[in-house]
Design a protein around this motif. Structure first.
Motif, PDB file in Angstrom:
ATOM      1  N   MET A   1      39.154  44.737   5.282  1.00  0.00           N
ATOM      2  CA  MET A   1      39.252  43.749   4.203  1.00  0.00           C
ATOM      3  C   MET A   1      37.911  43.071   3.950  1.00  0.00           C
ATOM      4  O   MET A   1      37.447  42.975   2.831  1.00  0.00           O
ATOM      5  N   THR A   2      37.281  42.618   5.012  1.00  0.00           N
ATOM      6  CA  THR A   2      36.055  41.847   4.829  1.00  0.00           C
ATOM      7  C   THR A   2      34.920  42.693   4.300  1.00  0.00           C
ATOM      8  O   THR A   2      33.953  42.170   3.769  1.00  0.00           O
ATOM      9  N   GLY A   3      35.022  44.030   4.434  1.00  0.00           N
ATOM     10  CA  GLY A   3      33.962  44.888   3.931  1.00  0.00           C
ATOM     11  C   GLY A   3      33.919  44.950   2.423  1.00  0.00           C
ATOM     12  O   GLY A   3      32.882  45.234   1.842  1.00  0.00           O
ATOM     13  N   THR A   4      35.055  44.726   1.771  1.00  0.00           N
ATOM     14  CA  THR A   4      35.111  44.830   0.317  1.00  0.00           C
ATOM     15  C   THR A   4      35.443  43.507  -0.372  1.00  0.00           C
ATOM     16  O   THR A   4      35.063  43.305  -1.513  1.00  0.00           O
ATOM     17  N   LEU A   5      36.158  42.644   0.299  1.00  0.00           N
ATOM     18  CA  LEU A   5      36.586  41.395  -0.322  1.00  0.00           C
ATOM     19  C   LEU A   5      35.505  40.330  -0.160  1.00  0.00           C
ATOM     20  O   LEU A   5      35.118  39.995   0.962  1.00  0.00           O
ATOM     21  N   GLN A   6      35.045  39.811  -1.283  1.00  0.00           N
ATOM     22  CA  GLN A   6      33.998  38.797  -1.259  1.00  0.00           C
ATOM     23  C   GLN A   6      34.350  37.649  -2.190  1.00  0.00           C
ATOM     24  O   GLN A   6      34.948  37.852  -3.255  1.00  0.00           O
ATOM     25  N   ILE A   7      33.960  36.468  -1.793  1.00  0.00           N
ATOM     26  CA  ILE A   7      34.102  35.292  -2.650  1.00  0.00           C
ATOM     27  C   ILE A   7      33.014  35.358  -3.718  1.00  0.00           C
ATOM     28  O   ILE A   7      31.852  35.632  -3.396  1.00  0.00           O
ATOM     29  N   LEU A  24      40.320  27.446   2.614  1.00  0.00           N
ATOM     30  CA  LEU A  24      39.087  27.779   3.325  1.00  0.00           C
ATOM     31  C   LEU A  24      39.369  28.179   4.767  1.00  0.00           C
ATOM     32  O   LEU A  24      38.745  29.112   5.293  1.00  0.00           O
ATOM     33  N   ASP A  25      40.326  27.504   5.404  1.00  0.00           N
ATOM     34  CA  ASP A  25      40.693  27.882   6.769  1.00  0.00           C
ATOM     35  C   ASP A  25      41.211  29.323   6.810  1.00  0.00           C
ATOM     36  O   ASP A  25      40.874  30.095   7.710  1.00  0.00           O
ATOM     37  N   GLY A  26      42.045  29.672   5.829  1.00  0.00           N
ATOM     38  CA  GLY A  26      42.599  31.019   5.784  1.00  0.00           C
ATOM     39  C   GLY A  26      41.536  32.072   5.539  1.00  0.00           C
ATOM     40  O   GLY A  26      41.515  33.126   6.192  1.00  0.00           O
ATOM     41  N   TRP A  27      40.641  31.805   4.596  1.00  0.00           N
ATOM     42  CA  TRP A  27      39.558  32.765   4.338  1.00  0.00           C
ATOM     43  C   TRP A  27      38.647  32.901   5.553  1.00  0.00           C
ATOM     44  O   TRP A  27      38.234  34.004   5.901  1.00  0.00           O
ATOM     45  N   ARG A  28      38.357  31.774   6.192  1.00  0.00           N
ATOM     46  CA  ARG A  28      37.494  31.812   7.384  1.00  0.00           C
ATOM     47  C   ARG A  28      38.159  32.631   8.502  1.00  0.00           C
ATOM     48  O   ARG A  28      37.519  33.474   9.130  1.00  0.00           O
ATOM     49  N   THR A  29      39.444  32.394   8.711  1.00  0.00           N
ATOM     50  CA  THR A  29      40.181  33.132   9.735  1.00  0.00           C
ATOM     51  C   THR A  29      40.211  34.622   9.425  1.00  0.00           C
ATOM     52  O   THR A  29      40.167  35.463  10.325  1.00  0.00           O
ATOM     53  N   GLY A  30      40.278  34.940   8.133  1.00  0.00           N
ATOM     54  CA  GLY A  30      40.301  36.330   7.707  1.00  0.00           C
ATOM     55  C   GLY A  30      38.946  37.008   7.732  1.00  0.00           C
ATOM     56  O   GLY A  30      38.840  38.188   7.399  1.00  0.00           O
ATOM     57  N   GLY A  31      37.915  36.276   8.112  1.00  0.00           N
ATOM     58  CA  GLY A  31      36.591  36.865   8.245  1.00  0.00           C
ATOM     59  C   GLY A  31      35.759  36.886   6.990  1.00  0.00           C
ATOM     60  O   GLY A  31      34.706  37.532   6.949  1.00  0.00           O
ATOM     61  N   LEU A  32      36.188  36.172   5.942  1.00  0.00           N
ATOM     62  CA  LEU A  32      35.384  36.139   4.723  1.00  0.00           C
ATOM     63  C   LEU A  32      34.146  35.273   4.918  1.00  0.00           C
ATOM     64  O   LEU A  32      34.182  34.256   5.626  1.00  0.00           O
ATOM     65  N   ASP A  33      33.073  35.682   4.286  1.00  0.00           N
ATOM     66  CA  ASP A  33      31.828  34.925   4.301  1.00  0.00           C
ATOM     67  C   ASP A  33      31.949  33.760   3.325  1.00  0.00           C
ATOM     68  O   ASP A  33      32.156  33.959   2.126  1.00  0.00           O
TER      69      ASP A  33
END
Length: 276
Positions: A1-7, A24-33
């Protein structure tokens, strides 16, 4: 997911209260930058992984995405300062309960698209529910936002604002009502002689386990109840109390109706602000 999903870069969060922080907590937990994020909040309180500024003027280039994450009553205070920083490519996502897209468009006329998002607090642990609605977002915008919010749990696009409001009344407010039920179950355990700590743990684990089992097995709540309740057993006697005259159904319906009514009031207050 984090390889393709970007903010999208840059993304602004205008405000960062309970619901904005949960995203933001959810995105951070999911490994998003989170580095593409700029949080605009007068307090300047830091947010892990994101840049925080206290004014729009300090936020930098016009944003690709703006998330409105403040109290709906502050819309008329904030919108005049925000609108000048939006470009014709900016997508606005509003978390403001009850404030309809027409009211948002009147205040932010230069945005490329206006999107409403109704979320619930469990997005913080990526088990949340998100409803999305927009009258003017194009296909690529819808796909992008669907991916971002699906990273936080279950997300779906709603056909109209009435259905979005219904989702908010059930899923948005629902965690508070579930929390009250868990607390009531724990209090009943204490009344039967359990310690508060043990009763609270039993109540929480029971609700969590039941929901997880039903979701895993794709089982209806009626089926779960019937599997637990033996004929003429202790559970069946308790169910008769809840089912008598549909007392539980009626209580929940009245509760949801009250939440929905407040949402309608917020929508009218937002409309009145524009008319005034």
């Amino acid at each position: 997911m984090t390889g393709t999903l970007q903010i999208p870069d840059p993304t602004w969060f205008v405000g960062c209260g309970n619901m904005g922080g949960a995203i933001l907590d959810g995105w951070r937990t999911g490994g998003l930058d989170l580095s593409p994020l700029t949080i605009i909040r007068p307090s300047g309180i830091p947010v892990e992984g994101a840049r925080v500024v206290t004014s729009f003027a300090a936020a930098g280039p016009p944003p690709s995405l703006v998330v409105l994450a403040f109290k709906p009553q502050k819309l008329d205070e904030i919108a005049p300062g925000l609108r000048q920083y939006l470009s014709a490519r900016t997508v606005v996502v509003s978390l403001l309960a009850g404030v309809e897209t027409a009211s948002l468009r009147q205040r932010l006329p230069g945005a490329a698209a206006i999107v409403r998002a109704s979320i619930n607090l469990p997005v913080a642990v990526r088990r949340g529910v998100t409803g999305l609605y927009s009258p003017d977002a194009d296909g690529s915008t819808r796909e992008q936002l669907n991916n971002l919010f699906s990273a936080l749990g279950f997300a779906m696009w709603m056909a109209d604002e009435q259905k979005l409001a219904a989702l908010g009344s059930v899923a948005g407010a629902g965690p508070a009502y579930v929390a009250r039920f868990i607390a009531a179950l724990a209090k009943a355990g204490v009344k039967r002689g359990l310690t508060e700590q043990i009763a609270a743990t039993l109540a929480l684990e029971t609700v969590l386990g039941t929901a997880w089992m039903a979701a895993t097995n794709k089982e209806s709540m009626e089926s779960v109840a019937r599997r637990v309740a033996s004929p003429n057993g202790t559970t069946e006697v308790g169910l008769k109390v809840l089912d008598h005259d549909h007392v539980l159904d009626e209580l929940v319906a009245v509760t949801i109706d009250a939440a929905a009514q407040r949402g309608a009031e917020l929508a009218e207050e937002a409309k009145a602000g524009v008319d005034g």
